[in-house]
Design a protein around this motif. Structure first.
Motif, short mmCIF file in Angstrom:
data_model
loop_
_atom_site.label_atom_id
_atom_site.label_comp_id
_atom_site.label_asym_id
_atom_site.label_seq_id
_atom_site.Cartn_x
_atom_site.Cartn_y
_atom_site.Cartn_z
N SER A 177 0.84 -1.19 0.00
CA SER A 177 0.00 0.00 0.00
C SER A 177 0.88 1.25 0.00
O SER A 177 1.89 1.32 0.69
CB SER A 177 -0.90 -0.01 1.24
OG SER A 177 -1.54 1.23 1.40
N SER A 178 0.46 2.25 -0.79
CA SER A 178 1.23 3.49 -0.85
C SER A 178 1.24 4.21 0.50
O SER A 178 2.19 4.91 0.83
CB SER A 178 0.64 4.41 -1.92
OG SER A 178 -0.73 4.68 -1.65
N ALA A 179 0.18 4.02 1.28
CA ALA A 179 0.11 4.65 2.60
C ALA A 179 1.17 4.09 3.55
O ALA A 179 1.55 4.75 4.53
CB ALA A 179 -1.27 4.45 3.21
N ILE A 180 1.67 2.90 3.25
CA ILE A 180 2.71 2.28 4.09
C ILE A 180 4.10 2.60 3.58
O ILE A 180 4.97 3.04 4.33
CB ILE A 180 2.51 0.75 4.15
CG1 ILE A 180 1.17 0.41 4.81
CG2 ILE A 180 3.65 0.08 4.90
CD1 ILE A 180 0.83 -1.07 4.77
N ILE A 181 4.32 2.39 2.28
CA ILE A 181 5.68 2.46 1.75
C ILE A 181 6.18 3.89 1.56
O ILE A 181 7.38 4.16 1.74
CB ILE A 181 5.78 1.68 0.42
CG1 ILE A 181 7.24 1.54 -0.01
CG2 ILE A 181 4.95 2.32 -0.67
CD1 ILE A 181 8.12 0.83 0.99
N ILE A 182 5.30 4.83 1.22
CA ILE A 182 5.77 6.21 1.00
C ILE A 182 6.33 6.84 2.27
O ILE A 182 7.43 7.41 2.25
CB ILE A 182 4.64 7.08 0.39
CG1 ILE A 182 4.36 6.63 -1.05
CG2 ILE A 182 5.02 8.56 0.41
CD1 ILE A 182 3.24 7.38 -1.73
N PRO A 183 5.63 6.75 3.44
CA PRO A 183 6.25 7.29 4.66
C PRO A 183 7.56 6.59 5.03
O PRO A 183 8.49 7.23 5.52
CB PRO A 183 5.17 7.04 5.73
CG PRO A 183 3.90 6.94 4.98
CD PRO A 183 4.25 6.29 3.68
N ILE A 184 7.64 5.27 4.77
CA ILE A 184 8.88 4.55 5.06
C ILE A 184 10.01 5.06 4.19
O ILE A 184 11.13 5.30 4.66
CB ILE A 184 8.68 3.03 4.85
CG1 ILE A 184 7.72 2.47 5.91
CG2 ILE A 184 10.01 2.29 4.91
CD1 ILE A 184 7.37 1.00 5.70
N TRP A 185 9.72 5.25 2.89
CA TRP A 185 10.76 5.74 1.97
C TRP A 185 11.21 7.15 2.35
O TRP A 185 12.40 7.45 2.34
CB TRP A 185 10.24 5.72 0.53
CG TRP A 185 11.28 6.13 -0.48
CD1 TRP A 185 12.19 5.33 -1.08
CD2 TRP A 185 11.52 7.45 -0.97
NE1 TRP A 185 12.99 6.06 -1.92
CE2 TRP A 185 12.59 7.37 -1.87
CE3 TRP A 185 10.92 8.69 -0.72
CZ2 TRP A 185 13.09 8.48 -2.53
CZ3 TRP A 185 11.43 9.81 -1.38
CH2 TRP A 185 12.50 9.69 -2.28
N ILE A 186 10.26 8.01 2.70
CA ILE A 186 10.60 9.38 3.10
C ILE A 186 11.46 9.37 4.36
O ILE A 186 12.46 10.09 4.46
CB ILE A 186 9.31 10.21 3.33
CG1 ILE A 186 8.58 10.44 2.00
CG2 ILE A 186 9.63 11.54 3.98
CD1 ILE A 186 7.24 11.12 2.15
N ALA A 187 11.08 8.53 5.34
CA ALA A 187 11.83 8.44 6.60
C ALA A 187 13.26 7.95 6.35
O ALA A 187 14.23 8.50 6.89
CB ALA A 187 11.11 7.52 7.57
N LEU A 188 13.41 6.91 5.52
CA LEU A 188 14.74 6.37 5.25
C LEU A 188 15.59 7.35 4.45
O LEU A 188 16.79 7.50 4.71
CB LEU A 188 14.62 5.05 4.49
CG LEU A 188 14.13 3.85 5.29
CD1 LEU A 188 13.85 2.66 4.38
CD2 LEU A 188 15.16 3.46 6.36
N SER A 189 14.98 8.02 3.48
CA SER A 189 15.71 9.00 2.67
C SER A 189 16.22 10.15 3.52
O SER A 189 17.37 10.58 3.40
CB SER A 189 14.80 9.52 1.55
OG SER A 189 15.50 10.42 0.73
N SER A 190 15.36 10.65 4.40
CA SER A 190 15.77 11.72 5.31
C SER A 190 16.82 11.23 6.30
O SER A 190 17.77 11.95 6.63
CB SER A 190 14.55 12.26 6.06
OG SER A 190 13.58 12.75 5.16
N ALA A 191 16.65 9.98 6.76
CA ALA A 191 17.59 9.42 7.74
C ALA A 191 19.00 9.30 7.17
O ALA A 191 19.99 9.57 7.86
CB ALA A 191 17.10 8.05 8.21
N VAL A 192 19.10 8.91 5.90
CA VAL A 192 20.42 8.80 5.26
C VAL A 192 21.11 10.16 5.21
O VAL A 192 22.29 10.28 5.54
CB VAL A 192 20.28 8.22 3.83
CG1 VAL A 192 21.60 8.34 3.07
CG2 VAL A 192 19.86 6.76 3.90
N ILE A 193 20.37 11.18 4.82
CA ILE A 193 20.94 12.53 4.72
C ILE A 193 21.38 13.04 6.09
O ILE A 193 22.49 13.55 6.26
CB ILE A 193 19.91 13.49 4.09
CG1 ILE A 193 19.61 13.08 2.64
CG2 ILE A 193 20.41 14.94 4.14
CD1 ILE A 193 18.44 13.82 2.02
#
Length: 304
Positions: free
Chosen positions: A51-67
């Motif tokens: 579900s997009s409601a699950i994966i999009i927040p996860i991707w945003i969190a991981l992308s920000s976490a890497v930076i």
């Protein structure tokens, strides 16, 4: 007899009313501009679609976490060795993708890529060189510029792609795109004027990173446009190549200094940092499975 005659007559009338489209036109596709390159939904991504409601927040969190994590290493822990850190990430990813290939179905897309020696030398190697340059310069910029300003400069990548495409006649210039280029360039110029921590060296380093990244995307569109490679499959091929290239540059850029600092940094920090970066690529596979490249672009807007 009359009913049979009527049925035959109706069948003839329906056949006359049908519009027949030549089979050759069915295979025709409009060429997509390089600036609008979309990630392909591979069978792997479709199989593990969430579900997009699950994966999009996860991707945003991981992308920000890497930076944020990389910036923490560079400026808080004072580990100012971006070439070594990028090399470590790529080496970790090279091992991680091969483990996933043997233990999961996430890399089934590798079977669809018929890699030859000629393709590797003519496509993977040059794109790997550009990828290495992009990673090294973009990570080095964190030593000189703020995170928010770097993200602002990264918005110039689509403009760089257009400029490269126009220069090499890959795409014809037009007035509408020209206005967009001017608007984005003006926005970057205004952001640079108001940046309190502006540093010319950092600006030039990030500009080089943007140039390498834009060149890499153009090369992918030209050389690999027929291959169905999701982010994880791409990482499977590029990570070892880029790791070896970066490893060659470490003695000339950072020497043995990063190896002396490893004990102070600790194994937990190193492994956790590389793991977050690797998980981001895994999340990207699921994100591509959610929909088109528009979702990936819109998700990137809400990172900060």
């Amino acid at each position: 007899m009359s009913s049979k005659h009527d049925q035959e007559k109706q069948a003839e009338e329906q056949e006359m009313l049908q519009v027949k489209v030549p089979s050759s036109s069915l295979s025709m596709e409009l060429p997509s501009p390089i600036s609008a390159q979309q990630p392909r939904v591979t069978p792997t991504a479709a199989k593990y679609k969430l579900s997009s409601a699950i994966i999009i927040p996860i991707w945003i969190a991981l992308s920000s976490a890497v930076i944020i994590y990389n910036n923490y290493l560079y400026n808080t822990l004072n580990f100012k060795f971006p070439v070594f850190l990028v090399t470590w990430h790529l080496g970790f990813a090279a091992i991680g993708t091969r483990i996933l290939q043997r233990t999961t179905n996430l890399l089934d897309g590798v079977k669809d890529v018929h890699m030859t020696k000629e393709m590797f030398v003519r496509s993977i190697l040059p794109i790997g060189l550009l990828f290495s340059g992009s990673l090294i310069f973009s990570n080095t910029a964190y030593l000189y510029l703020s995170v928010s300003y770097i993200q602002m400069l990264k918005a110039f990548v689509p403009v760089a792609i257009l400029l490269i495409s126009w220069t090499f006649r890959i795409q014809e210039p037009n007035k509408k795109l020209g206005i967009i280029v001017v608007m984005i360039s003006t926005g970057v110029a205004l952001a640079s004027q108001g940046e309190m921590r502006f540093n010319m060296v950092g600006f030039l380093v990030q500009a080089a990173g943007v140039a390498f990244e834009a060149s890499r995307l153009v090369m992918i569109q030209i050389l690999l446009h027929n291959l169905k490679m999701d982010p994880l499959v791409s990482l499977h091929y590029y990570a070892p190549v880029c790791a070896i290239i970066n490893l060659f540059f470490i003695p000339f850029t950072e020497g043995l200094a990063p190896f002396y600092e490893l004990q102070k940094l600790g194994i937990f920090v190193l492994v956790s940092n590389a793991s977050v970066a690797f998980l981001l690529n895994v999340a990207a596979v699921f994100l591509v499975g959610v929909g088109s490249g528009l979702i990936l672009t819109l998700a990137g807007v809400f990172k900060f």
